[in-house]
Design a protein around this motif. Structure first.
Motif, PDB file in Angstrom:
ATOM      1  N   VAL A  48      42.482 -20.593   8.911  1.00 17.64           N
ATOM      2  CA  VAL A  48      43.221 -20.654   9.242  1.00 17.64           C
ATOM      3  C   VAL A  48      43.603 -20.306  10.647  1.00 17.64           C
ATOM      4  O   VAL A  48      43.120 -21.252  11.400  1.00 17.64           O
ATOM      5  N   LEU A  49      43.518 -19.399  10.855  1.00 23.56           N
ATOM      6  CA  LEU A  49      42.949 -19.120  12.485  1.00 23.56           C
ATOM      7  C   LEU A  49      42.010 -19.524  12.860  1.00 23.56           C
ATOM      8  O   LEU A  49      42.555 -19.956  14.597  1.00 23.56           O
ATOM      9  N   ASN A  50      40.275 -20.184  12.484  1.00 24.08           N
ATOM     10  CA  ASN A  50      39.543 -20.773  12.909  1.00 24.08           C
ATOM     11  C   ASN A  50      39.802 -22.067  13.367  1.00 24.08           C
ATOM     12  O   ASN A  50      39.466 -22.877  14.316  1.00 24.08           O
ATOM     13  N   LEU A  51      40.513 -22.262  12.069  1.00 24.82           N
ATOM     14  CA  LEU A  51      40.739 -24.096  12.287  1.00 24.82           C
ATOM     15  C   LEU A  51      42.122 -24.356  13.103  1.00 24.82           C
ATOM     16  O   LEU A  51      41.592 -24.819  14.201  1.00 24.82           O
ATOM     17  N   LEU A  52      43.296 -23.735  13.256  1.00 26.27           N
ATOM     18  CA  LEU A  52      43.800 -23.398  14.651  1.00 26.27           C
ATOM     19  C   LEU A  52      43.228 -22.835  15.838  1.00 26.27           C
ATOM     20  O   LEU A  52      43.838 -23.553  17.436  1.00 26.27           O
ATOM     21  N   SER A  53      41.677 -22.892  16.229  1.00 30.38           N
ATOM     22  CA  SER A  53      41.149 -22.263  17.250  1.00 30.38           C
ATOM     23  C   SER A  53      41.074 -23.161  18.608  1.00 30.38           C
ATOM     24  O   SER A  53      40.844 -23.498  19.463  1.00 30.38           O
ATOM     25  N   GLY A  54      41.545 -24.477  18.116  1.00 32.97           N
ATOM     26  CA  GLY A  54      41.620 -26.062  19.262  1.00 32.97           C
ATOM     27  C   GLY A  54      42.728 -25.617  20.085  1.00 32.97           C
ATOM     28  O   GLY A  54      42.659 -25.857  21.219  1.00 32.97           O
ATOM     29  N   TYR A  55      43.250 -24.772  19.675  1.00 37.24           N
ATOM     30  CA  TYR A  55      44.627 -24.871  20.034  1.00 37.24           C
ATOM     31  C   TYR A  55      45.484 -23.182  20.768  1.00 37.24           C
ATOM     32  O   TYR A  55      45.687 -23.292  21.736  1.00 37.24           O
ATOM     33  N   THR A  56      44.879 -22.388  19.786  1.00 36.05           N
ATOM     34  CA  THR A  56      45.177 -20.335  20.593  1.00 36.05           C
ATOM     35  C   THR A  56      43.580 -20.365  20.805  1.00 36.05           C
ATOM     36  O   THR A  56      43.744 -19.375  21.755  1.00 36.05           O
ATOM     37  N   PRO A  76      48.170  -7.091  10.642  1.00 38.67           N
ATOM     38  CA  PRO A  76      47.683  -6.155  11.933  1.00 38.67           C
ATOM     39  C   PRO A  76      46.410  -6.264  11.496  1.00 38.67           C
ATOM     40  O   PRO A  76      46.056  -6.043  13.183  1.00 38.67           O
ATOM     41  N   GLY A  77      45.768  -5.991  10.773  1.00 38.56           N
ATOM     42  CA  GLY A  77      43.401  -5.982  11.625  1.00 38.56           C
ATOM     43  C   GLY A  77      43.910  -7.073  11.672  1.00 38.56           C
ATOM     44  O   GLY A  77      43.039  -7.364  12.890  1.00 38.56           O
ATOM     45  N   VAL A  78      43.887  -8.314  11.837  1.00 37.12           N
ATOM     46  CA  VAL A  78      43.891  -9.825  12.519  1.00 37.12           C
ATOM     47  C   VAL A  78      44.330  -9.487  13.718  1.00 37.12           C
ATOM     48  O   VAL A  78      43.180  -9.696  14.511  1.00 37.12           O
ATOM     49  N   ILE A  79      45.123  -9.109  13.908  1.00 37.40           N
ATOM     50  CA  ILE A  79      45.754  -8.802  15.276  1.00 37.40           C
ATOM     51  C   ILE A  79      44.549  -8.285  15.959  1.00 37.40           C
ATOM     52  O   ILE A  79      44.624  -8.190  17.450  1.00 37.40           O
TER      53      ILE A  79
END
Length: 89
Positions: A48-56, A76-79
């Motif tokens: 999901v993080l990679n999917l939203l990489s266009g915005y973030t 917290p590990g992802v952060i």
């Protein structure tokens, strides 16, 4: 060549013994199920993080290191991975 087969044999035998010990104990099945669920949730979070990489503009690869960190530490590990990536790049 024979040493290579011996090493593979030891690896397979020790893996089978480990699986047998884990499933023989009472909480072993729950431990494996919990770990499997954590891996799936961590992979989904990274996807999901990679999917939203266009915005973030945040891209984290889904590999063994990132998946292991996200599995053990959770959100917290992802952060933490995002912070390490920003600090190093």
């Amino acid at each position: 060549m024979i040493l290579k087969y011996a090493i593979w044999g030891v690896l397979i035998l020790s893996s089978l013994m480990l699986v047998m010990i884990v499933f023989r104990s009472r909480g072993g099945g729950r431990l494996v199920a919990s770990l499997g669920l954590n891996v799936v949730v961590a992979a989904f979070l990274l996807y999901v993080l990679n999917l939203l990489s266009g915005y973030t503009h945040i891209e984290l690869p889904i590999n063994t290191a990132t998946l292991g960190t996200a599995t053990i530490l959770g959100i917290p590990g992802v952060i933490l991975l995002i912070g390490v990536k920003w600090a190093l790049l």
